[in-house]
Design a protein around this motif. Structure first.
Motif, PDB file in Angstrom:
ATOM      1  N   CYS A  90       0.854  -1.194   0.000  1.00  0.00           N
ATOM      2  CA  CYS A  90       0.000   0.000   0.000  1.00  0.00           C
ATOM      3  C   CYS A  90       0.888   1.242   0.000  1.00  0.00           C
ATOM      4  O   CYS A  90       1.836   1.341   0.774  1.00  0.00           O
ATOM      5  N   CYS A  99      -4.422  -0.220   0.310  1.00  0.00           N
ATOM      6  CA  CYS A  99      -5.162  -1.265   1.022  1.00  0.00           C
ATOM      7  C   CYS A  99      -6.574  -0.762   1.313  1.00  0.00           C
ATOM      8  O   CYS A  99      -6.841   0.445   1.269  1.00  0.00           O
ATOM      9  N   CYS A 107       0.309   3.035   3.872  1.00  0.00           N
ATOM     10  CA  CYS A 107       0.754   2.387   5.123  1.00  0.00           C
ATOM     11  C   CYS A 107       1.865   1.367   4.884  1.00  0.00           C
ATOM     12  O   CYS A 107       2.430   0.833   5.840  1.00  0.00           O
ATOM     13  N   CYS A 150      -6.793   1.923   4.203  1.00  0.00           N
ATOM     14  CA  CYS A 150      -6.446   3.298   3.834  1.00  0.00           C
ATOM     15  C   CYS A 150      -7.499   3.897   2.899  1.00  0.00           C
ATOM     16  O   CYS A 150      -7.890   5.052   3.060  1.00  0.00           O
TER      17      CYS A 150
HETATM   18 ZN   LIG Z   1      -2.775   1.089   3.548  1.00  0.00          ZN
END
Ligand SMILES: [Zn+2]
Length: 216
Positions: free
Chosen positions: A13, A36, A16, A39
């Protein structure tokens, strides 16, 4: 040295840096998203469509704490990879709907851009368009957030345009990351219109305002 990562088959991602798990949803099946689901879910989507000085304006998100942090990592900490994170939810819509438009990015601080090594709005625009115009510029450094209402009006005196001829008879999409007072966009529209584009629309990523119709 390359460190073997057993999860390296999975993309990470952009926000993150955790593996993007391919959960069986229609979205992840259709789009190869670089974010992801956790997020993605923190973007507060509004997809507002309205008029700004008689020009159609689309605003994608609310300027919430998540968006603010993300924008700071991108613009203030120079995390250029994040340029592709902002429009993920709308990638299909934007690249289809604006594919034949010139994307004119709102001007940003030249000195800051030299430190960054990139133009933030142009980076984000490159995630959905390959036709980007960066001819709007500021004649002097100007921090809008630090200014009074009168100060914000003065921004109109320091924005100018170069090479505007390429906008003649083109479909133009004016793009900015955040709308505050609207005076920047107002001045940009004025300058673009000098070159008589075929059409003009505005796209903004996020707004702080909760009363969209009244506050800009
Ligand atoms: Zn993420």
């Amino acid at each position: 040295m390359h460190i073997h990562n057993p999860l390296s088959q999975q993309p990470l991602c952009l926000i993150c840096h955790q593996p993007v798990r391919k959960e069986p949803s229609l979205f992840t099946l259709v789009y190869d998203t670089p974010l992801c689901t956790s997020c993605l879910s923190q973007f507060e989507t509004i997809h507002y469509v309205g008029l700004f000085h008689d020009v159609k304006i689309t605003i994608l998100y609310r300027y919430n704490a998540f968006f603010q942090t993300l924008l700071f990592r991108y613009k203030g900490q120079y995390d250029y990879e994040l340029r592709n994170a902002f429009t993920v939810n709308f990638h299909h819509f934007l690249s289809q709907y604006f594919h034949n438009h010139v994307v004119v990015v709102a001007p940003s601080d030249d000195i800051a851009n030299q430190k960054r090594g990139f133009i933030p709005t142009a980076g984000i625009a490159s995630s959905f368009s390959s036709d980007i115009f960066t001819g709007l510029y500021k004649k002097a450094p100007f921090k809008q957030a630090e200014q009074s209402f009168e100060g914000r009006q003065k921004i109109k005196d320091i924005i100018d345009i170069k090479n505007g001829d390429v906008l003649r008879k083109k479909k133009v999409l004016l793009f900015d990351d955040v709308i505050t007072s609207g005076s920047t966009l107002e001045k940009c529209l004025e300058l673009i219109c000098l070159y008589h584009p075929t059409s003009i629309e505005i796209l903004v990523l996020a707004t702080r305002s909760f009363h969209l119709e009244k506050n800009f």
